[in-house]
Design a protein around this motif. Sequence first.
Motif, PDB file in Angstrom:
ATOM      1  N   MET A 186      -4.854  -3.183   1.518  1.00 24.55           N
ATOM      2  CA  MET A 186      -3.607  -3.719   1.310  1.00 24.55           C
ATOM      3  C   MET A 186      -2.524  -2.997   2.249  1.00 24.55           C
ATOM      4  O   MET A 186      -1.657  -3.308   2.823  1.00 24.55           O
ATOM      5  N   LEU A 187      -2.780  -1.471   2.156  1.00 21.10           N
ATOM      6  CA  LEU A 187      -2.014  -0.513   3.070  1.00 21.10           C
ATOM      7  C   LEU A 187      -1.925  -0.916   4.647  1.00 21.10           C
ATOM      8  O   LEU A 187      -1.092  -0.938   5.367  1.00 21.10           O
ATOM      9  N   TYR A 188      -3.331  -1.388   4.871  1.00 16.13           N
ATOM     10  CA  TYR A 188      -3.364  -1.678   6.287  1.00 16.13           C
ATOM     11  C   TYR A 188      -2.953  -2.983   6.720  1.00 16.13           C
ATOM     12  O   TYR A 188      -1.831  -3.192   7.777  1.00 16.13           O
ATOM     13  N   ALA A 189      -2.924  -3.957   5.887  1.00 16.66           N
ATOM     14  CA  ALA A 189      -2.173  -5.354   5.978  1.00 16.66           C
ATOM     15  C   ALA A 189      -0.711  -5.230   5.905  1.00 16.66           C
ATOM     16  O   ALA A 189      -0.141  -5.551   6.864  1.00 16.66           O
TER      17      ALA A 189
ATOM     18  N   PHE B  42      -9.053   1.077   4.255  1.00 13.59           N
ATOM     19  CA  PHE B  42     -10.401   0.938   5.165  1.00 13.59           C
ATOM     20  C   PHE B  42     -11.330  -0.231   4.599  1.00 13.59           C
ATOM     21  O   PHE B  42     -12.046  -0.936   5.368  1.00 13.59           O
ATOM     22  N   ASP B  43     -10.916  -0.963   3.718  1.00 16.20           N
ATOM     23  CA  ASP B  43     -11.768  -1.964   3.066  1.00 16.20           C
ATOM     24  C   ASP B  43     -11.409  -3.213   3.764  1.00 16.20           C
ATOM     25  O   ASP B  43     -10.321  -3.185   4.569  1.00 16.20           O
TER      26      ASP B  43
ATOM     27  N   PHE C 178      -1.919   9.210   2.137  1.00 15.88           N
ATOM     28  CA  PHE C 178      -2.960  10.278   1.783  1.00 15.88           C
ATOM     29  C   PHE C 178      -3.981   9.456   0.955  1.00 15.88           C
ATOM     30  O   PHE C 178      -3.882   9.072  -0.001  1.00 15.88           O
ATOM     31  N   LEU C 179      -5.223   9.455   1.565  1.00 17.45           N
ATOM     32  CA  LEU C 179      -6.193   8.574   1.387  1.00 17.45           C
ATOM     33  C   LEU C 179      -7.273   9.671   0.512  1.00 17.45           C
ATOM     34  O   LEU C 179      -7.964  10.610   1.470  1.00 17.45           O
TER      35      LEU C 179
ATOM     36  N   LEU D  75     -16.551  -1.009  12.368  1.00 18.03           N
ATOM     37  CA  LEU D  75     -15.344  -1.721  11.465  1.00 18.03           C
ATOM     38  C   LEU D  75     -14.354  -0.527  11.008  1.00 18.03           C
ATOM     39  O   LEU D  75     -13.272  -1.246  10.829  1.00 18.03           O
ATOM     40  N   LEU D  76     -14.386   0.569  11.105  1.00 19.33           N
ATOM     41  CA  LEU D  76     -13.532   1.522  10.786  1.00 19.33           C
ATOM     42  C   LEU D  76     -12.946   1.859  11.891  1.00 19.33           C
ATOM     43  O   LEU D  76     -11.642   2.392  11.926  1.00 19.33           O
TER      44      LEU D  76
END
Length: 774
Positions: A359-362, A354-355, A238-239, A532-533
């Motif tokens: 971290m959560l994406y990684a 999204f950065d 939840f972002l 990029l997104l």
Amino acid sequence: MTSLLRVAVRTLCDFTAREGDLDLRFTPAPSAREGIAGHQAVTARRDAGYEREIALEGVQGRLRVVGRADGFDPARGRLEEIKTFRGDLDAQPERHRRLHLAQARVYGALLCRARGFDALEIALVYFDVDSGREQVVAERYSREALEAFFIAQCDAWADWAEREMAHRAARDRALRELRFAHADFRPGQRQLAESVYKAASTGRHLLLQAPTGIGKTIGTLFPMLKAMPARALDRVFFLTARNTGRALALEALSALGMAPAASEPAPALRSLELIARDSACEHPELACHGDACPLAAGFYDRLPQARRAAVERGFLDRAALREVALAHRLCPYYLGQEMAHWCDLVIADVNYWFDSSAMLYALSQQHQWRTALLVDEAHNLVARGRAMYSAELDRGELAHVQRNLPAALGAALKTPLERVARHWRALEREREHQQSGESSGYAVLTGIPAGLGRALAQLVGAVNELMVEQPIGIDSALLRLYFDVLHFSRMLEAAATAGETHYLYDITRYEAGRRGRTCSRLALRNVVPAPLLASRFEAAHAAVLFSATLAPAHFYRDQLGLDAHTPWYDLPAPFAAEQLDVYIAAHISTRYRDREASLDPIADLIAARYAGRPGNYLAFFSSFDYLERLQARLAERHPLVPCRAQRRRMSDSERRDFVAGFTPEGQGVALAVLGGVFGEGIDLPGERLVGAFIATLGLAQINPVNEQMRARMATLFGDGYRYAYLYPGITRVVQAAGRVIRTPADRGEIHLIDDRFARPEVRALLPGWWRLED
């Protein structure tokens, strides 16, 4: 047949082989791109029979361990684990080497199982990305030794793995039985929930425009949780772009019975609230390593006990996480980073996914999680996305570093700093004749000159070498400059990925100091974050973006990188037109040239409406200057109208006090800046707010930068004015107006103050349920 729990080699070793202190002292490290290039450089040097990226897998007990070994030389019987670094290898923390060796030995055991080898040479190949040199640490191991090590790691993981499997089963059972928090849905809320569940079930992304008051947070969170067992989702993130969004998500969890008190049994769903490091740090005056901070010393030694206590707690909001962390003498912020591996639902800022270094994406990529996203107040993601992928350098900061460079650093850094300054000054002289707009110091660039780019890279290299020899203070101007240059360099790579048309390069001259000395800022501005997104959305099984203002649909698809066929739903408002009187003050212009003339009629309008219905009002203006001038005029002409105003740079406590001033019994007019912290994300139902005045169309200021953005939008989408000015402006207006009607019982009024609100193209962008009166 008993199911197996899949675990990656890296995950296994991260869990079993880490020990010692948390150490966040900065050491120079390769970027992700440099790391990939380094691996390729090493393997390209090997003989023709060399094997690369060997997929390996093995079963031990109930674990299926999987991974890819970097390389294998059959002629030498040598398995290689390749790691890139820069600087002095001996300065790298010893715990990193132990972790690297553990991974290599596990790969060795799996390779022996797969190919029947009796022994292997296990080699750690360290590649210096700056010099191109390899340093190899190698040792021969028997098959039996590797097998024993592998079994020991699996045994260390086994108890945790059993708990994780039991947790997943219990979680899925509980979510299948989960019931909505209330006896019935609000009007439109069932349609909202059904659309979210359908998106999660079909693995599609969705744009949802849902009006304020419909209950978007719980209306999206509930169906996504229900979809977790049905669609085998590993994680839901939840972002949100605002702290209020996190608070609403936590309240929704509480309403669903997933946020019990500390003394109650842990909920079946593990949830975690991530907050900024500055807010979570217990000792901001101390550096983040074991020699300075007691909460970093022995961090990994105490982590296993803290981790178990945290999962037994289950619901880890900010307070609960801090309680667990301090009970085990650990840093709350970094315990939160660790628990992101083990929680089903994570509530965090949008930058965690999204950065460029999210971290959560990684973690999702590393663990190959099946992830679903809920993006709250998604209209903010356009501006946030641009900010994430933009960068700026200031020659004034460079000059400050040069003037204050300690003598001990001068020999190593004086020449690299002077080289950057020289190329920068040359760029300033070259662009003096390419100025645009009213700002004579502004010029657009076609790109960053090659000489300046090389000088910046050389400066980074010089600082890297220096930091190997001696540490640099974490608060020093030199280190801040170094990070700025690193980020600028990475955004240059992002620009190359996104395409030059999606970026704007410019330079702005400004006066520095009292002597008329000039400096400049060099900017790399992301115009459209879509390319990029897009990759971040592609990495999610499903993403639901929701807000009260996501119109027009094509604007948000274009800006956020969503497919042109991404569904967009506009849910009907749960309110009746009779609840809200909307007036257009078309006789007033709030254009910059007309602002002085607008002060008296706006002050009179506010006073008249307040006299007709005393109560709490909000009045929004385009700038603090405009707000302050109106405040003075209102006090002069209507001194009996109670008035307070948002101030520049308010602290968190001052913001809370400002909102707390809207009491049900209160009366008065509060002035605020449109697009600021009080323009969205605050809930003022009933008599806490009975009306709003919006004395601006919400358009961005016309200046050289925004005009360049408009021109670029025109090139990309054919309508620069709407994309750069009108659509974002009306979004701010509707968000601010949405503070007035929050429940079906509310009654209120909105005054749109500007003649342009009467234009058909503007009225068409306002909510359809509003009944407009001129």
